[in-house]
Design a protein around this motif. Structure first.
Motif, PDB file in Angstrom:
ATOM      1  N   LEU A 153       0.821  -1.206   0.000  1.00 47.29           N
ATOM      2  CA  LEU A 153       0.000   0.000   0.000  1.00 47.29           C
ATOM      3  C   LEU A 153       0.858   1.260   0.000  1.00 47.29           C
ATOM      4  O   LEU A 153       0.537   2.242  -0.665  1.00 47.29           O
ATOM      5  CB  LEU A 153      -0.944   0.007   1.200  1.00 47.29           C
ATOM      6  N   ARG A 154       1.946   1.233   0.732  1.00 51.32           N
ATOM      7  CA  ARG A 154       2.821   2.414   0.769  1.00 51.32           C
ATOM      8  C   ARG A 154       3.606   2.588  -0.522  1.00 51.32           C
ATOM      9  O   ARG A 154       3.732   3.688  -1.026  1.00 51.32           O
ATOM     10  CB  ARG A 154       3.823   2.284   1.913  1.00 51.32           C
ATOM     11  N   ALA A 208       0.823   2.903  -3.601  1.00 54.47           N
ATOM     12  CA  ALA A 208      -0.318   3.804  -3.380  1.00 54.47           C
ATOM     13  C   ALA A 208      -1.587   3.261  -4.034  1.00 54.47           C
ATOM     14  O   ALA A 208      -2.158   3.861  -4.931  1.00 54.47           O
ATOM     15  CB  ALA A 208       0.013   5.206  -3.877  1.00 54.47           C
ATOM     16  N   TYR A 263      -4.535   2.650  -2.559  1.00 49.13           N
ATOM     17  CA  TYR A 263      -5.692   2.866  -1.701  1.00 49.13           C
ATOM     18  C   TYR A 263      -6.988   2.983  -2.506  1.00 49.13           C
ATOM     19  O   TYR A 263      -7.984   2.354  -2.177  1.00 49.13           O
ATOM     20  CB  TYR A 263      -5.508   4.121  -0.842  1.00 49.13           C
ATOM     21  N   ARG A 264      -6.971   3.799  -3.550  1.00 53.41           N
ATOM     22  CA  ARG A 264      -8.178   4.035  -4.322  1.00 53.41           C
ATOM     23  C   ARG A 264      -8.693   2.741  -4.943  1.00 53.41           C
ATOM     24  O   ARG A 264      -9.881   2.430  -4.869  1.00 53.41           O
ATOM     25  CB  ARG A 264      -7.912   5.070  -5.426  1.00 53.41           C
ATOM     26  N   TYR A 318     -10.172   0.442  -2.280  1.00 56.05           N
ATOM     27  CA  TYR A 318     -11.471   0.954  -1.833  1.00 56.05           C
ATOM     28  C   TYR A 318     -12.569   0.627  -2.845  1.00 56.05           C
ATOM     29  O   TYR A 318     -13.677   0.255  -2.470  1.00 56.05           O
ATOM     30  CB  TYR A 318     -11.424   2.468  -1.614  1.00 56.05           C
TER      31      TYR A 318
END
Length: 135
Positions: free
Chosen positions: A114-115, A118, A120-121, A124
């Motif tokens: 995740l880091r 990136a 996240y989107r 989700y």
């Protein structure tokens, strides 16, 4: 902040990684099939941990998020370990305790992926679609 730099990937690879991260929750309803992504993420976590240890130990030793993750994990795992001393079914208890330790590697894989990428989107969106079908 963090010494992990976000890396750009193609859209297809981003969605595939996000699907891997969301797949344990998506497969939770299917008996034992959810263990496959856990295993893949645990192996990925071991590889990422070894890579990170060889290149930059400061992230593992000084990053507050990693320290918090392992602190919370140990707060969950150590009571399990201590409870094995006086258990009625030691074989089953030790199996569960040892398998639970793999969750730490899975968590590290999720943390680094995740880091680093990136995602996240994308995660989700996948989890939102999954919740629409489950609800």
């Amino acid at each position: 902040m963090s010494s992990v730099q976000s890396i750009e990937l193609s859209q297809q690879k981003r969605w595939l990684l996000a699907l891997l991260l969301a797949s344990p929750l998506m497969l939770m309803a299917i008996h034992r099939l959810f263990l496959l992504p856990y295993t893949i993420l645990a192996i990925t976590g071991i590889v990422l941990l070894i890579q990170q240890w060889r290149t930059d130990k400061s992230l593992l030793l000084h990053d507050k998020a990693v320290q918090c993750f392992y602190g919370v994990f140990l707060l969950l795992w150590l009571p399990m370990l201590i409870a094995n001393i006086d258990t009625e079914t030691p074989k089953q208890s030790w199996k569960v305790t040892n398998l639970f330790f793999l969750y730490s590697f899975m968590g590290i894989a999720v943390f680094f992926l995740l880091r680093k990428y990136a995602l996240y989107r994308q995660v989700y969106v996948i989890l939102s679609v999954m919740l629409v079908f489950w609800a």
